[in-house]
Motif scaffolding. Structure first.
Motif, mmCIF file in Angstrom:
data_model
loop_
_atom_site.group_PDB
_atom_site.id
_atom_site.type_symbol
_atom_site.label_atom_id
_atom_site.label_comp_id
_atom_site.label_asym_id
_atom_site.label_seq_id
_atom_site.Cartn_x
_atom_site.Cartn_y
_atom_site.Cartn_z
ATOM 1 N N VAL A 82 0.852 -1.203 0.000
ATOM 2 C CA VAL A 82 0.000 0.000 0.000
ATOM 3 C C VAL A 82 0.886 1.251 0.000
ATOM 4 C CG1 VAL A 82 -1.760 1.282 1.275
ATOM 5 C CG2 VAL A 82 -1.855 -1.210 1.186
ATOM 6 N N PRO A 173 -9.092 2.619 -10.840
ATOM 7 C CA PRO A 173 -7.855 3.285 -10.413
ATOM 8 C C PRO A 173 -7.375 4.415 -11.322
ATOM 9 C CG PRO A 173 -7.661 0.925 -10.123
ATOM 10 C CD PRO A 173 -8.975 1.154 -10.793
ATOM 11 N N TYR A 253 -8.557 13.559 0.155
ATOM 12 C CA TYR A 253 -9.290 12.932 1.262
ATOM 13 C C TYR A 253 -10.787 13.206 1.146
ATOM 14 C CZ TYR A 253 -9.601 10.587 5.722
ATOM 15 O OH TYR A 253 -9.888 9.670 6.694
ATOM 16 N N ILE A 255 -12.496 13.787 -1.639
ATOM 17 C CA ILE A 255 -13.129 13.202 -2.825
ATOM 18 C C ILE A 255 -13.126 11.676 -2.795
ATOM 19 C CG2 ILE A 255 -13.036 13.050 -5.357
ATOM 20 C CD1 ILE A 255 -11.915 15.869 -5.419
ATOM 21 N N THR A 256 -12.013 11.077 -2.439
ATOM 22 C CA THR A 256 -11.945 9.592 -2.529
ATOM 23 C C THR A 256 -11.526 8.886 -1.242
ATOM 24 O OG1 THR A 256 -9.635 9.595 -3.199
ATOM 25 C CG2 THR A 256 -11.262 9.733 -4.966
ATOM 26 N N ARG A 257 -11.008 9.587 -0.291
ATOM 27 C CA ARG A 257 -10.402 8.975 0.905
ATOM 28 C C ARG A 257 -9.327 7.953 0.526
ATOM 29 N NH1 ARG A 257 -13.226 10.249 5.628
ATOM 30 N NH2 ARG A 257 -15.320 10.965 5.160
ATOM 31 N N GLY A 258 -8.723 8.161 -0.623
ATOM 32 C CA GLY A 258 -7.636 7.262 -1.033
ATOM 33 C C GLY A 258 -8.099 6.090 -1.871
ATOM 34 N N GLY A 259 -9.406 5.931 -2.027
ATOM 35 C CA GLY A 259 -9.925 4.801 -2.796
ATOM 36 C C GLY A 259 -9.947 5.102 -4.274
ATOM 37 N N PRO A 260 -10.350 4.202 -5.160
ATOM 38 C CA PRO A 260 -10.712 2.827 -4.827
ATOM 39 C C PRO A 260 -9.475 1.951 -4.648
ATOM 40 C CG PRO A 260 -10.911 3.231 -7.190
ATOM 41 C CD PRO A 260 -10.509 4.528 -6.571
ATOM 42 N N VAL A 261 -9.570 1.083 -3.691
ATOM 43 C CA VAL A 261 -8.493 0.137 -3.322
ATOM 44 C C VAL A 261 -7.135 0.859 -3.295
ATOM 45 C CG1 VAL A 261 -7.708 -2.231 -3.638
ATOM 46 C CG2 VAL A 261 -9.835 -1.526 -4.669
ATOM 47 N N ASN A 262 -7.079 1.959 -2.588
ATOM 48 C CA ASN A 262 -5.847 2.717 -2.350
ATOM 49 C C ASN A 262 -5.238 3.336 -3.610
ATOM 50 O OD1 ASN A 262 -5.748 2.172 0.462
ATOM 51 N ND2 ASN A 262 -5.075 0.107 -0.023
ATOM 52 N N HIS A 265 -4.477 7.060 -2.891
ATOM 53 C CA HIS A 265 -3.833 7.501 -1.635
ATOM 54 C C HIS A 265 -2.540 8.217 -1.954
ATOM 55 C CE1 HIS A 265 -5.469 6.905 2.239
ATOM 56 N NE2 HIS A 265 -5.706 5.624 2.122
ATOM 57 N N LEU A 270 -2.262 8.932 3.398
ATOM 58 C CA LEU A 270 -1.978 7.657 4.064
ATOM 59 C C LEU A 270 -1.408 7.892 5.471
ATOM 60 C CD1 LEU A 270 -2.065 4.540 3.465
ATOM 61 C CD2 LEU A 270 0.383 4.711 3.035
ATOM 62 N N GLN A 273 -4.342 8.720 7.549
ATOM 63 C CA GLN A 273 -5.175 7.523 7.698
ATOM 64 C C GLN A 273 -4.599 6.571 8.753
ATOM 65 O OE1 GLN A 273 -7.976 6.488 5.592
ATOM 66 N NE2 GLN A 273 -8.084 5.108 7.325
ATOM 67 N N ARG A 274 -3.295 6.315 8.630
ATOM 68 C CA ARG A 274 -2.663 5.392 9.576
ATOM 69 C C ARG A 274 -2.504 6.028 10.952
ATOM 70 N NH1 ARG A 274 0.861 1.584 6.173
ATOM 71 N NH2 ARG A 274 -0.835 0.734 4.917
ATOM 72 N N ASN B 197 -13.929 3.737 0.337
ATOM 73 C CA ASN B 197 -13.456 3.835 1.722
ATOM 74 C C ASN B 197 -14.498 4.552 2.584
ATOM 75 O OD1 ASN B 197 -11.186 2.548 0.883
ATOM 76 N ND2 ASN B 197 -9.818 4.292 1.072
ATOM 77 N N LEU B 250 -17.700 1.353 -6.391
ATOM 78 C CA LEU B 250 -16.308 1.247 -5.904
ATOM 79 C C LEU B 250 -15.807 2.580 -5.356
ATOM 80 C CD1 LEU B 250 -14.826 -1.000 -8.689
ATOM 81 C CD2 LEU B 250 -14.822 -1.556 -6.269
ATOM 82 N N GLU B 400 -8.520 1.108 8.539
ATOM 83 C CA GLU B 400 -7.663 0.957 7.359
ATOM 84 C C GLU B 400 -8.403 0.304 6.199
ATOM 85 O OE1 GLU B 400 -3.972 1.086 6.424
ATOM 86 O OE2 GLU B 400 -4.649 2.908 7.372
ATOM 87 N N GLN B 405 -11.354 -3.134 1.253
ATOM 88 C CA GLN B 405 -10.446 -3.166 0.103
ATOM 89 C C GLN B 405 -10.233 -4.584 -0.418
ATOM 90 O OE1 GLN B 405 -7.052 -0.829 1.313
ATOM 91 N NE2 GLN B 405 -8.266 1.039 1.365
#
Lengths: 318, 434
Positions: A82, A173, A253, A255-262, A265, A270, A273-274, B197, B250, B400, B405
């Motif tokens: 990630v 993506p 953050y 618009i997508t919060r890091g998605g889709p599937v990172n 990010h 990140l 987020q962490r 997310n 998605l 997370e 995901q």
């Protein structure tokens, strides 16, 4: 008694004269005057940075003091897919958005530097994306990119009939990455355009007149007069633009919060987020600290590579 | 023994309240500290009356005890950091109505609430088993928090569309649910569940998906078990189900399914009761008509053999740093007593649901049959980190979006179910390391 009083006055006088001497001593006075500023820098700038770096070497979690764990956070990030994706995203985002912002910003600045009708109004309009709070523009773009309610999709599908289905801007993506880059370019153009416009206006018209007398065409005038004269401000604006883009947080953050599937990010999102929702303050700080070398490199590049070239000191460009 | 003016005031207030309230003797007996004042922190309202009634109940506490209470409201995403700072610095609010996991993260900084929890349990029909799990320190009988409420996440669907698809009732099993979603897509009224997310809805849907197939993030000993054949089955099912969704899920965040359902774009999603009320109470006739067509059902049951869904739990805790522990405990008990709690429950239209079984009989559940399903939220609820402890690692895995995901990567075709489960395992192990 009298002699004691005299002695006391003499000692006090000596102390006073030493104090006066001290304040007359220039280095001491400079040190004293700089002290408040230095303290301010130390408390509000250096301390948070130092604390962030320290946290990166600990396993601190929200609500718990951590232990020093050396490079463990960084080693773990090195093996974290990630994080690796995020670094790639950040470099792409910064590179593509910066190129876009500079190309369009410079073009706009050149346009606005000409004698146009309603020039002041146009300049004011160009500033709008910069004036609007980032989160508001993020929400606007969120709607523009919405899979069901996008105005772009509506126009293409329902008005023009050029497409059969709505565009899924943020669901895949690559479209999501380019959508965010476009939003960042929109937001960043005013800063570049207005800064470069200020630079353009400092160029003496006599240089252009001389170039024209020498038979230089428009491209040659731009290449050999405008660009070199603009280079110092270009370097500064480029440095700031890279720094702002590399550390962008709000737009992504919101618009997508890091998605889709990172896929979108960035290192800043990140790290947050962490560190905050995820509670892993040490790891979040490590991600933030990992941004520093990139930022230092970008700054050094523009400073030494562009702003300090010899031609600015009247020598040949090498 | 001297009697202060405050003692007289408290006694007087207790006696005055005793004339009208059955809880008055309890307050009169409580050894509330002299000069006590309280600061309370809680999440900001989601449904309009939540804050108003909470403040009214707090004012009633002040009136009954003479203890001034200041309630601060924090944004949902700010609440955990603020709770953490309070725990870390030993300063700030005396009482925090935090999120589900928070008391378990900071359990060593909290006052033992066992006595009031047991008393409330005896008085109000006992705590639901999951509420006990949320309230008690892991693997002990000591209560470190008082779960105050939970917002459920059943299916929200358009009755007419489901009937049009040939289903008299909402399907109870996974095969039926998949058939329904396929039919709904054919009819142009697809389903839509968040796979972006999304803090609430994304986690709710994806956790349900794994749980109902018998999968879990960890076992009872907190060993990571997400990479299992049950999870793989869940992911295969997710891929098939995703084909029936409206495009764009998605990227959906928490508000996206609300928007899509309100606009009539989708016919099934998963949500708290607030969506139903916001649509039903709309001044736009077209939207209000959708509200009349809406109903709720439990999410389908798979190999797990029982309904399962996550619940958004608010969990109240009192910190050891408070100078007035008795007042803090008394405040929490007062807010959970029927006179206050039921008023809050009813006023919030069932958005918050009861952890104490007696409130199952609350009038909020006697009125509109369409919202009755929320009444049993605590019976269906599982927790982040099921089957293991409610702890920091579980909260981090949720924050997370590890499960979201995993599901999204399979649905988008970026990973096979096996690859996605292995990646989720790798990520979860980092947070479950000791």
């Amino acid at each position: 008694m009298a002699s004691a009083a005299t002695e006391s006055r003499t000692v006090t006088g000596r102390r006073q004269s030493r104090l006066v001497e001290l304040f007359d001593y220039k280095p001491f006075l400079i040190f004293l005057c700089l002290l408040p500023a230095a303290a301010f820098l130390l408390v509000f700038l250096s301390y948070p940075l130092g604390l962030g770096i320290w946290l990166a070497f600990t396993d601190t979690r929200i609500g718990r003091t951590g232990q020093f764990i050396g490079f463990e956070n960084f080693v773990s990030l090195w093996h974290d897919r990630v994080f690796i994706t995020t670094v790639g995203n950040t470099l792409l985002y910064t590179g593509a958005a910066t190129v876009g912002k500079f190309a369009l910003g410079l073009w706009l600045a050149l346009l606005l530097n000409n004698h146009l009708p309603f020039k002041s109004l146009l300049r004011a309009i160009i500033l709008i994306p910069w004036i609007v709070p980032t989160v508001l523009s993020a929400i606007a773009f969120w709607w523009i990119y919405d899979p069901q309610f996008s105005i772009i999709s509506y126009v293409l599908v329902d008005v023009l009939g050029w497409r059969d289905s709505y565009i899924d801007f943020l669901g895949q993506p690559w479209p999501a990455r380019w959508s965010l880059i476009a939003a960042n370019i929109w937001r960043g153009i005013p800063f570049v355009a207005i800064s470069l416009l200020a630079g353009l206006q400092t160029i003496s018209p006599s240089l252009y007149e001389a170039a024209m007398l020498d038979g230089a065409n428009a491209w040659q005038r731009f290449r050999h007069v405008t660009l070199p004269m603009l280079m110092p401000i270009l370097a500064v604006v480029l440095t700031f633009s890279v720094l702002f883009t590399f550390t962008d947080f709000q737009l992504v953050y919101a618009i997508t919060r890091g998605g889709p599937v990172n896929a979108t990010h960035l290192m800043a999102t990140l790290a947050f987020q962490r560190g905050i929702p995820g509670g892993q303050l040490g790891e979040g700080a490590a991600i933030a600290v990992a941004m520093i070398p990139f930022l230092v490199l970008a700054t050094l590049f523009s400073y030494f590579g562009l702003a300090r070239r010899k031609w600015q000191q009247g020598e040949d460009n090498d | 023994m001297s009697i202060s003016r405050r003692d007289v005031l408290i006694g007087g207030a207790g006696l005055a309240a005793g004339a009208t309230l059955p809880l008055a003797p309890a307050i009169a007996q409580a050894k509330i500290e002299q000069g006590a004042t309280l600061r309370v922190l809680r999440p900001t309202k989601f449904v309009e009356p939540d804050q108003r009634i909470f403040d009214e109940n707090t004012a009633a506490f002040t009136k009954a005890t003479g203890v001034p209470v200041r309630v601060d409201y924090a944004g949902w995403e700010d609440l955990r950091p603020q709770t953490a700072v309070t725990a870390n610095t030993g300063a700030g609010p005396d009482v925090v109505v935090g999120w589900a996991d928070d008391p378990h993260i900071f359990s060593d900084k909290l006052i033992d609430l066992t006595d009031i929890a047991e008393e409330l349990g005896k008085k109000y029909g006992g705590w639901y088993p999951i509420a006990q799990k949320y309230g008690k320190k892991d693997k002990t009988e000591q209560w470190v928090s008082i779960p105050m409420g939970a917002s459920g996440a059943p299916a929200v669907y358009r009755e007419s569309h489901v009937k049009e698809a040939g289903f008299d009732t909402f399907p109870k099993d996974l095969d039926g649910f998949l058939r329904l979603c396929r039919k709904l897509k054919e009819q142009g009224h697809p389903a839509g569940f968040a796979l972006g997310n999304a803090v609430g809805d994304g986690n709710a849907f994806c956790n349900w998906l794994v749980w109902t197939h018998g999968g879990h993030m960890v076992d009872e000993n907190n060993k990571v078990t997400i990479n299992s054949k049950e999870t793989i089955e869940a992911l295969k099912y997710a891929k098939a189900l995703y084909e029936t969704f409206i495009p764009g899920t998605l990227s959906w965040l928490d508000i996206s399914n609300n928007k899509a359902l309100t606009a009539g774009e989708i016919s099934v999603t998963q949500n708290g009761v607030s969506l139903y009320f916001s649509i039903s109470n709309s001044t736009d006739e077209k939207i209000a008509a959708i509200g009349k067509d809406l109903n709720h059902a439990t999410m389908p049951v798979g190999p797990l053999g029982r309904p399962s869904e996550p619940a958004l739990v608010i969990n109240a805790m009192a910190f050891k740093h408070t100078k007035f522990p008795n007042a803090a405990k008394e405040y929490l008990r007062f807010m959970m007593e029927k006179e206050q709690y039921d008023k809050w429950l009813v006023g919030c239209y069932g958005y918050w649901t009861q952890p104490l079984m007696a409130f199952k009989e609350s009038s909020v559940w006697q009125g509109n049959p369409k919202i009755q399903i929320y009444r049993d939220t605590w019976e269906r609820a599982l927790w982040s980190g099921y089957k293991g402890s409610i702890n920091e690692a579980a909260g981090t895995v949720n924050a997370e979006y590890v499960v979201v995901q995993m599901v999204a990567s399979v649905c988008s075709g970026q990973a096979t179910p096996e690859e996605a489960a292995a990646e989720a395992e790798r990520r979860a192990k980092r947070y479950y390391r000791t």
